[in-house]
Design a protein around this motif. Structure first.
Motif, PDB file in Angstrom:
ATOM      1  N   GLN A  23      -1.856 -11.893 -10.493  1.00 54.29           N
ATOM      2  CA  GLN A  23      -0.495 -11.932  -9.948  1.00 54.29           C
ATOM      3  C   GLN A  23      -0.389 -11.072  -8.686  1.00 54.29           C
ATOM      4  OE1 GLN A  23       2.670 -11.059 -12.702  1.00 54.29           O
ATOM      5  NE2 GLN A  23       4.250 -11.401 -11.129  1.00 54.29           N
ATOM      6  N   ILE A  24       0.210 -11.671  -7.649  1.00 53.36           N
ATOM      7  CA  ILE A  24       0.449 -10.936  -6.405  1.00 53.36           C
ATOM      8  C   ILE A  24       1.954 -10.867  -6.176  1.00 53.36           C
ATOM      9  CG2 ILE A  24       0.021 -10.845  -3.920  1.00 53.36           C
ATOM     10  CD1 ILE A  24      -2.519 -12.427  -4.314  1.00 53.36           C
ATOM     11  N   ALA A  25       2.449  -9.676  -5.841  1.00 52.77           N
ATOM     12  CA  ALA A  25       3.868  -9.494  -5.521  1.00 52.77           C
ATOM     13  C   ALA A  25       3.981  -9.007  -4.081  1.00 52.77           C
ATOM     14  CB  ALA A  25       4.497  -8.481  -6.469  1.00 52.77           C
ATOM     15  N   THR A  26       5.013  -9.479  -3.393  1.00 52.62           N
ATOM     16  CA  THR A  26       5.225  -9.060  -1.998  1.00 52.62           C
ATOM     17  C   THR A  26       6.376  -8.049  -2.003  1.00 52.62           C
ATOM     18  OG1 THR A  26       6.702 -10.923  -1.660  1.00 52.62           O
ATOM     19  CG2 THR A  26       4.412 -11.256  -1.045  1.00 52.62           C
ATOM     20  N   VAL A  27       5.994  -6.784  -2.118  1.00 51.05           N
ATOM     21  CA  VAL A  27       6.981  -5.722  -2.365  1.00 51.05           C
ATOM     22  C   VAL A  27       7.658  -5.270  -1.065  1.00 51.05           C
ATOM     23  CG1 VAL A  27       7.260  -3.381  -3.274  1.00 51.05           C
ATOM     24  CG2 VAL A  27       5.653  -4.958  -4.361  1.00 51.05           C
ATOM     25  N   ASN A  28       8.973  -5.096  -1.138  1.00 42.80           N
ATOM     26  CA  ASN A  28       9.708  -4.493  -0.023  1.00 42.80           C
ATOM     27  C   ASN A  28      10.687  -3.469  -0.622  1.00 42.80           C
ATOM     28  OD1 ASN A  28      11.990  -5.862  -0.937  1.00 42.80           O
ATOM     29  ND2 ASN A  28      11.656  -7.596   0.412  1.00 42.80           N
TER      30      ASN A  28
ATOM     31  N   CYS B  71       0.124  -5.509  -5.267  1.00 39.32           N
ATOM     32  CA  CYS B  71       1.494  -5.344  -4.765  1.00 39.32           C
ATOM     33  C   CYS B  71       1.385  -5.123  -3.260  1.00 39.32           C
ATOM     34  CB  CYS B  71       2.170  -4.156  -5.434  1.00 39.32           C
ATOM     35  SG  CYS B  71       2.606  -4.466  -7.146  1.00 39.32           S
ATOM     36  N   LEU B  72       1.715  -6.155  -2.504  1.00 32.31           N
ATOM     37  CA  LEU B  72       1.518  -6.093  -1.052  1.00 32.31           C
ATOM     38  C   LEU B  72       2.665  -5.347  -0.369  1.00 32.31           C
ATOM     39  CD1 LEU B  72       0.369  -9.765  -0.463  1.00 32.31           C
ATOM     40  CD2 LEU B  72      -1.050  -7.704  -0.510  1.00 32.31           C
ATOM     41  N   PRO B  73       2.352  -4.619   0.695  1.00 36.44           N
ATOM     42  CA  PRO B  73       3.404  -3.930   1.444  1.00 36.44           C
ATOM     43  C   PRO B  73       4.107  -4.892   2.403  1.00 36.44           C
ATOM     44  CG  PRO B  73       1.236  -3.358   2.339  1.00 36.44           C
ATOM     45  CD  PRO B  73       0.999  -4.327   1.223  1.00 36.44           C
ATOM     46  N   ASP B  74       5.140  -5.578   1.893  1.00 40.22           N
ATOM     47  CA  ASP B  74       5.870  -6.551   2.695  1.00 40.22           C
ATOM     48  C   ASP B  74       7.222  -5.945   3.085  1.00 40.22           C
ATOM     49  OD1 ASP B  74       7.191  -8.650   3.841  1.00 40.22           O
ATOM     50  OD2 ASP B  74       6.973 -10.028   2.169  1.00 40.22           O
ATOM     51  N   GLY B  75       7.196  -5.000   3.982  1.00 43.77           N
ATOM     52  CA  GLY B  75       8.442  -4.338   4.380  1.00 43.77           C
ATOM     53  C   GLY B  75       8.060  -3.087   5.139  1.00 43.77           C
ATOM     54  N   VAL B  76       8.566  -2.992   6.369  1.00 44.21           N
ATOM     55  CA  VAL B  76       8.158  -1.872   7.216  1.00 44.21           C
ATOM     56  C   VAL B  76       8.625  -0.544   6.619  1.00 44.21           C
ATOM     57  CG1 VAL B  76      10.166  -1.921   8.776  1.00 44.21           C
ATOM     58  CG2 VAL B  76       7.943  -1.213   9.653  1.00 44.21           C
ATOM     59  N   GLY B  77       9.717  -0.578   5.856  1.00 36.15           N
ATOM     60  CA  GLY B  77      10.230   0.643   5.229  1.00 36.15           C
ATOM     61  C   GLY B  77       9.190   1.286   4.316  1.00 36.15           C
ATOM     62  N   LEU B  78       8.350   0.462   3.711  1.00 33.01           N
ATOM     63  CA  LEU B  78       7.322   1.005   2.818  1.00 33.01           C
ATOM     64  C   LEU B  78       6.278   1.800   3.604  1.00 33.01           C
ATOM     65  CD1 LEU B  78       6.668  -2.035   0.432  1.00 33.01           C
ATOM     66  CD2 LEU B  78       8.346  -0.202   0.216  1.00 33.01           C
ATOM     67  N   LEU B  79       5.994   1.342   4.838  1.00 28.77           N
ATOM     68  CA  LEU B  79       5.008   2.046   5.665  1.00 28.77           C
ATOM     69  C   LEU B  79       5.532   3.435   6.033  1.00 28.77           C
ATOM     70  CD1 LEU B  79       3.911  -0.866   5.753  1.00 28.77           C
ATOM     71  CD2 LEU B  79       3.301  -0.493   8.122  1.00 28.77           C
TER      72      LEU B  79
ATOM     73  N   ARG C 163      -1.009   6.550   3.665  1.00 31.33           N
ATOM     74  CA  ARG C 163      -1.005   5.577   4.749  1.00 31.33           C
ATOM     75  C   ARG C 163      -1.136   4.157   4.219  1.00 31.33           C
ATOM     76  NH1 ARG C 163      -4.879   3.230   7.958  1.00 31.33           N
ATOM     77  NH2 ARG C 163      -4.028   2.471   9.935  1.00 31.33           N
ATOM     78  N   LEU C 164      -0.181   3.324   4.609  1.00 29.04           N
ATOM     79  CA  LEU C 164      -0.311   1.874   4.396  1.00 29.04           C
ATOM     80  C   LEU C 164      -0.690   1.317   5.758  1.00 29.04           C
ATOM     81  CD1 LEU C 164       2.885   1.263   2.195  1.00 29.04           C
ATOM     82  CD2 LEU C 164       0.513   1.047   1.440  1.00 29.04           C
ATOM     83  N   PRO C 165      -1.860   0.656   5.863  1.00 25.98           N
ATOM     84  CA  PRO C 165      -2.374   0.306   7.198  1.00 25.98           C
ATOM     85  C   PRO C 165      -1.516  -0.670   7.977  1.00 25.98           C
ATOM     86  CG  PRO C 165      -3.762  -0.643   5.464  1.00 25.98           C
ATOM     87  CD  PRO C 165      -2.789   0.282   4.791  1.00 25.98           C
ATOM     88  N   GLU C 166      -0.912  -1.641   7.306  1.00 25.27           N
ATOM     89  CA  GLU C 166      -0.068  -2.601   8.034  1.00 25.27           C
ATOM     90  C   GLU C 166       0.821  -3.325   7.040  1.00 25.27           C
ATOM     91  OE1 GLU C 166      -2.947  -5.214   9.892  1.00 25.27           O
ATOM     92  OE2 GLU C 166      -2.952  -6.583   8.190  1.00 25.27           O
TER      93      GLU C 166
END
Ligand code: UDP
Length: 242
Positions: free
Chosen positions: A37-42, A65-73, A82-85
């Protein structure tokens, strides 16, 4: 490629991966006979999971859990991590469809308004002519429909499944059915991405994306989301407070 260690943001795991890492991980998942399972987290996900224990558990047990949201960076940086991108789900759907076409992974598009999944399949097939679309179906995340949808996906032979019911319904749907979909190797909640693929919704212009203002574009286009989007300042406040 082993799954990287997640960074906890307000207790919710987010993996420090790039788009390239994500595609490499998916290749590995596809070789392993179980559903991943992959989630696109924001930030909206993170705030929703603070008060929704089921959603929190779903994110905790997701493979990625992918970093889908600039706020997470920004939040990760605040904690000295560090979240690379950003890995946006709306871009990943194209990259995965491209990879599916190259590798012969049958793809099922589930969810969105009636007709959208079919139209999105048409767009993706015209972009990636070798893509095998195993099936499309709007259906509903309502438990009454669960069994029939699971049967439909299983009968299709899909190995890759996009679920477009919006968060947290789509992610709960995948978690609930992870043991009932033996042929599916990767299932990902894609939110409104199929609407973007068909052009029903329009992504922010590049300059806004670069400035991390995609949320503002969405608020202008879909002002009725303001209540949900209040999660953003609440998230920023919680992170800033530490
Ligand atoms: N959607 C659906 N059934 C539902 C709720 C939502 O098919 O019961 C679809 C909706 O048509 C849209 C997608 O889910 O295509 C994502 O909705 P939204 O934009 O609210 O999700 P987000 O991108 O914020 O996760």
């Amino acid at each position: 490629m082993p799954s990287p260690t997640p960074i906890p943001l307000l207790g919710i795991p987010v993996h420090a991966v790039t788009m390239a890492d994500t595609l490499a991980l998916v290749e590995g998942y596809m070789a392993e006979p179980r559903l991943h399972q992959i989630a696109t987290v924001n930030p909206e996900f993170v705030m929703a999971a603070q008060s929704d224990a089921e959603f929190r558990r779903v994110l905790e047990q997701a493979d990625l859990c992918l970093p889908d949201g600039v706020g997470l960076l920004y939040a990760a940086r605040r904690y000295g991590r560090r979240l690379p991108e950003r890995v946006p789900g709306s871009e990943l759907v194209y990259r995965l469809a491209e990879r599916a076409a190259a590798r012969g992974w049958p793809l099922f598009l589930l969810g969105a308004a009636p007709g959208v999944a079919e139209e999105a399949a048409g767009v993706l097939c015209s972009l990636y002519p070798n893509l095998c679309v195993a099936g499309t179906y709007a259906g509903s995340p309502d438990p009454a429909e669960n069994e029939a949808i699971v049967r439909r996906v299983n009968d299709s032979g899909a190995a890759l499944l996009f679920v477009a019911y919006g968060a947290p319904k789509q992610d709960k749907w995948i978690a609930r059915n992870r043991d009932a979909l033996p042929a599916v190797r990767v299932a990902i909640g894609v939110g409104g991405s199929l609407d973007f693929v068909t052009g029903r919704a329009v992504r922010a212009p590049r300059w806004m994306q670069r400035l991390g203002l995609e949320w503002l574009h969405r608020l202008i286009r879909e002002p009725w989301r303001w209540r949900r989007m209040m999660a953003l300042p609440r998230f920023a406040w919680r992170v800033w407070r530490g």
